[in-house]
Design a protein around this motif. Structure first.
Motif: not given
Length: 489
Positions: A376-377, A369-370, A414-416, A381-382
């Motif tokens: 951080p959000r 569960d994220p 995303p985020g990488v 997501t990453t």
């Protein structure tokens, strides 16, 4: 290299251990094959034949030398610094893919037909994938025969043979001794292992600097999965037939390895993953010679030559940990990873220490569960996107993966960014030319050494370190007073 006859002859005549694993020497007058550093008197050059692999020497009718044990020499460094299909195939064979999935499974993983794989391996190595896997099975069989009291039938199946007959025939053909005779040659009083426990030596090409190698693994170790205990790095291993625990201790001429396995069929794979993690098949002389040519790096190489690139025993694990480590301290990254382990990792039994879990698989992490992640959000997501891509197979980071394809797919997440992609390329994919100029430790080292500090300028300056920039990173990191650079006390 085996086609350069003059160079091979010189290596054999000088008993140069640097070339062990690069090629094998068949002696036509004795019918045996040796490693270049064999201690016996070198044969006349006219009686030497050179082969690119132990399997090729065996197929040519030569038996393994009982003195130098050529089947236990370090692996060829060619398979670690190349990304072509032959190198990828060799890494997969070492990881047991042919034993588990057959030659068609190997070809499928590489995206080629069985015939194409056979042809390419035969052309470069003088043996096809089945023969290469057979040579590996023979080495595993000898290790089990000589270091355990297992019944020979159990040894045969643990080593990957389909039948007792194939086991007996292979051992006799490769070693010119029956399995029973091999066991009888072991000196009386030699310690043997109980079922599931093995102690062995992992050879390497000298020199080897253990400081950054073991220091990095220990300093970044995830509690419950890794630990430093009594002068050894210990960790749990996720293996095809069950969990394992390995204990690795640096020694002057080898790495001592103790393996506790739930199933001995995983022995070959466990050894291969430990060698990969410690970068033991590298050619430190070639690496250091190139880096030493740069006057900025020369003092660093001269001070502690033989630095290796610490890698990972589990590619998905390191990718997850790389995301957890984005823009946080080593301690914070370990804390985040430990929470994932406690919540989603599979428990293991470790009577000899404090290891408690396997690092959770991508499949297990797909259920997290994220909202439970304490960062951080955007980072959540990453992580969840990465885990989903790993679990679906969209991103393959295994030893047989295509490096550039893996890089491209990671960069799409995303985020990488470049730091994460190149960290994974260095530690997971094993690309010896991976480079992370934006890393804070690298930029600090560059500043102190008078090198450019902006990523673009430093990348241009580092062009002279290619194709060994990942090793240059180790020397640059070593200029800082960080626990990753020292063996724990």
């Amino acid at each position: 290299m085996h086609e350069d006859v003059e160079r091979c002859v010189r290596a054999v005549q000088s008993k140069d251990a640097r070339f062990d694993g690069w090629f094998f020497t068949g002696v036509v007058t004795t019918g045996i094959y040796c490693r270049p550093s064999c201690p016996v008197v070198p044969p006349k050059p006219k009686n030497m034949r050179f082969y690119p692999s132990a399997a090729a020497a065996q197929q040519a009718g030569f038996r393994a030398c009982k003195r130098c044990r050529p089947d236990t020499s370090p692996g060829s460094p060619e398979w670690n610094h190349r990304a072509d299909v032959v190198a990828r195939a060799m890494r997969l064979i070492a990881d047991g893919v042919v034993d588990r999935e057959g030659v068609p499974g190997l070809a499928s993983r590489l995206g080629y037909s069985t015939r194409q794989i056979e042809r390419q391996l035969q052309a470069e190595l003088g043996a096809g994938p089945f023969a290469l896997a057979r040579a590996q099975r023979a080495q595993t069989a000898r290790l089990l025969i000589e270091t355990t009291t297992l019944p020979m039938g159990d040894v045969a199946f643990a080593a990957g043979f389909a039948s007792i007959r194939a086991f007996n025939d292979t051992v006799r053909e490769v070693f010119a001794l029956t399995p029973t005779e091999l066991r009888d040659r072991v000196s009386r009083g030699h310690p043997v292992a109980t079922s599931g426990t093995l102690t062995l030596r992992l050879p390497f090409r000298a020199p080897l600097c253990p400081d950054n190698l073991f220091g990095h693994l220990a300093a970044t170790g995830v509690p419950g999965v890794e630990e430093w205990r009594d002068g050894a790095y210990r960790r749990t291993l996720r293996l095809p037939h069950g969990p394992g625990v390995v204990t690795l201790s640096p020694r002057p001429d080898h790495v001592a390895c103790a393996l506790r396995l739930s199933d001995l069929r995983d022995l070959t794979i466990a050894i291969s993953r430990c060698r990969w993690m410690l970068d033991l098949d590298a050619d430190p002389v070639a690496v250091d010679d190139l880096l030493r040519a740069d006057p900025v790096l020369a003092p660093l190489v001269g001070k502690a030559p033989g630095r290796r690139v610490p890698r990972t025993a589990d590619p998905d694990e390191f990718a997850v940990r790389a995301v957890l480590g984005q823009q946080v301290s080593t301690a914070a990254a370990r804390t985040h990873a430990a929470r994932l382990v406690a919540a989603h990792g599979e428990q293991v039994d470790d009577p000899s220490g404090g290891l408690t879990h396997l690092f959770p698989s991508a499949e297990a992490l797909a259920e997290l569960d994220p909202a439970t992640l304490a960062f951080p959000r955007s980072r959540r997501t990453t992580l969840t996107t990465l885990v989903a891509s790993l679990n679906s197979g969209e991103i393959d980071l295994g030893v047989g993966s295509d490096w550039e394809t893996a890089r491209a797919r990671l960069a799409e997440l995303p985020g990488v960014g470049p730091w994460t992609v190149e960290s994974i390329a260095m530690r997971t994919l094993g690309d010896p030319d991976a480079f992370i100029p934006s890393d804070l430790g690298i930029r600090a080292a560059a500043r102190d050494l008078g090198l450019p500090t902006t990523p673009a300028a430093l990348t241009r300056r580092a062009a002279r370190w290619r194709p060994w920039r990942a090793y240059a990173v180790q020397y640059l990191w070593a200029t800082g007073d960080h626990p990753i650079n020292h063996l724990p006390s």
